[in-house]
Design a protein around this motif. Sequence first.
Motif, short mmCIF file in Angstrom:
data_model
loop_
_atom_site.label_atom_id
_atom_site.label_comp_id
_atom_site.label_asym_id
_atom_site.label_seq_id
_atom_site.Cartn_x
_atom_site.Cartn_y
_atom_site.Cartn_z
N SER A 19 0.82 -1.20 0.00
CA SER A 19 0.00 0.00 0.00
C SER A 19 0.86 1.26 0.00
CB SER A 19 -0.93 0.00 1.23
OG SER A 19 -1.63 1.22 1.33
N ALA A 20 1.89 1.28 0.86
CA ALA A 20 2.77 2.45 0.96
C ALA A 20 3.51 2.69 -0.36
CB ALA A 20 3.77 2.25 2.10
N PHE A 21 3.97 1.61 -1.00
CA PHE A 21 4.68 1.75 -2.27
C PHE A 21 3.74 2.25 -3.37
CE2 PHE A 21 6.56 -0.27 -6.19
CZ PHE A 21 7.64 0.59 -6.27
N ALA A 22 2.51 1.73 -3.38
CA ALA A 22 1.53 2.17 -4.39
C ALA A 22 1.18 3.64 -4.21
CB ALA A 22 0.27 1.31 -4.29
N PHE A 23 1.02 4.08 -2.97
CA PHE A 23 0.70 5.48 -2.71
C PHE A 23 1.88 6.39 -3.06
CE2 PHE A 23 -2.75 4.12 0.41
CZ PHE A 23 -3.78 4.50 -0.44
N ALA A 24 3.11 5.89 -2.87
CA ALA A 24 4.29 6.66 -3.26
C ALA A 24 4.34 6.83 -4.79
CB ALA A 24 5.57 5.99 -2.77
N LEU A 25 4.01 5.76 -5.52
CA LEU A 25 3.94 5.83 -6.99
C LEU A 25 2.83 6.79 -7.42
CD1 LEU A 25 4.37 2.06 -7.94
CD2 LEU A 25 5.97 3.91 -8.47
N MET A 26 1.70 6.75 -6.70
CA MET A 26 0.59 7.66 -7.00
C MET A 26 1.03 9.11 -6.83
SD MET A 26 -2.72 8.51 -4.75
CE MET A 26 -1.59 9.51 -3.77
N SER A 27 1.75 9.40 -5.73
CA SER A 27 2.20 10.77 -5.46
C SER A 27 3.15 11.25 -6.56
CB SER A 27 2.90 10.84 -4.10
OG SER A 27 1.99 10.51 -3.06
N SER A 28 4.00 10.34 -7.04
CA SER A 28 4.92 10.70 -8.12
C SER A 28 4.15 11.05 -9.39
CB SER A 28 5.88 9.54 -8.40
OG SER A 28 6.70 9.29 -7.29
N CYS A 29 3.11 10.28 -9.68
CA CYS A 29 2.27 10.56 -10.86
C CYS A 29 1.53 11.88 -10.70
CB CYS A 29 1.28 9.42 -11.09
SG CYS A 29 2.02 7.89 -11.67
N VAL A 30 1.07 12.16 -9.47
CA VAL A 30 0.38 13.43 -9.20
C VAL A 30 1.34 14.60 -9.46
CG1 VAL A 30 -0.59 14.90 -7.37
CG2 VAL A 30 -1.31 12.52 -7.57
N LYS A 31 2.57 14.46 -8.98
CA LYS A 31 3.57 15.51 -9.18
C LYS A 31 3.87 15.71 -10.65
CE LYS A 31 8.04 17.12 -7.47
NZ LYS A 31 9.12 16.90 -6.49
N LEU A 32 3.96 14.61 -11.41
CA LEU A 32 4.23 14.70 -12.84
C LEU A 32 3.07 15.34 -13.59
CD1 LEU A 32 5.93 11.25 -13.59
CD2 LEU A 32 6.95 13.50 -13.95
N VAL A 33 1.85 14.92 -13.28
CA VAL A 33 0.69 15.43 -14.02
C VAL A 33 0.43 16.89 -13.68
CG1 VAL A 33 -1.20 14.88 -12.39
CG2 VAL A 33 -1.60 14.74 -14.86
N HIS A 34 0.85 17.32 -12.49
CA HIS A 34 0.65 18.72 -12.09
C HIS A 34 1.51 19.65 -12.96
CE1 HIS A 34 -1.01 21.70 -9.45
NE2 HIS A 34 0.19 22.17 -9.12
N THR A 35 2.61 19.12 -13.51
CA THR A 35 3.47 19.93 -14.40
C THR A 35 2.77 20.23 -15.72
OG1 THR A 35 4.54 17.97 -15.36
CG2 THR A 35 5.55 18.91 -13.38
N TYR A 36 1.69 19.51 -16.02
CA TYR A 36 0.92 19.77 -17.23
C TYR A 36 -0.19 20.81 -16.99
CZ TYR A 36 3.14 15.72 -19.46
OH TYR A 36 4.05 14.84 -20.01
#
Length: 301
Positions: A19-36
């Motif tokens: 769960s912790a690893f999946a949420f960390a991956l989610m946060s990374s995707c959120v950070k990436l998509v926010h750059t758009y």
Amino acid sequence: MSKFSLNQIPIGVRYMLMSAFAFALMSSCVKLVHTYGIPVFEIVAARAVVSLLISYADVKRKRIDIWGNNRKLLLTRGVTGSLSLICVYYAVSTLPLAEATILQYLNPVFTAVLAILFLKEKIHISTIICIFCSIIGLLLMVGPGLTLDHVQQLPLFSIGIALLGAFGSGVSYIIVKRLSSTEDSSVIIFYFPLIALPLSVLLMGDDFVMPTTEALFLLLFVGIFTQFGQVGLTKAMKVEVASKATAYSYIQVVFSIILGWLVFSEVPSTWTLAGGAMIVLGALVNVIGSLRANKAKSVTV
């Protein structure tokens, strides 16, 4: 001396680490998509849509009642989870990230206290040590940038909202723990996006931004990783003591440090590495505590 294998790690611990690893991956995707240029609440809405569709399909696959048995408590879980998520995003947007992170990760402390009061759980020494080490780890990471004058300048309303978000997360975890004895994990997860979607759309208002193809894929992965994280959390709550399970959420910080280095080329400072080491130490103590508890239980049985 017997060899150690991953199979010896309690299943609840493995679910929480997943769960912790999946949420960390989610946060990374959120950070990436926010750059758009995608607004925060649009990201939340997209995350909710994907999670809602996956949960619905999973419930139908299992051929169980989508509305569950304890509908009032399931609805309450959806509301508390959604409101705490909104509080966390508000805190992140109005407070420095360091302070918002510290306040957000107080939720395992609230969970431990609530578990004692409402679930009559006994908190283990290993869990107390884990929470203590993790909070020290977080302070080591952000402490060099904190001064007394700086803290006194923080908006009290935002601090209150951040604490409310952490408390709401603790309440949600306790509700999930209670529901896990009567409800299927897919039904419990289904109620979160069911509430979060209309709330995020309402708060988004006219700020919708049409995503590019790359941003659309990132939004899809935000929802997918969220689903994995929710599944791991829900299953961990079913087989592990609530306070012990949520204490592992601190390891998400360590995963985020690694992903920040690999994906965003963010080189961690010495203080960050020291804090991460403290969090890992706390998690290891918690794992050892779980192993001993399970061994004692099997001997008793």
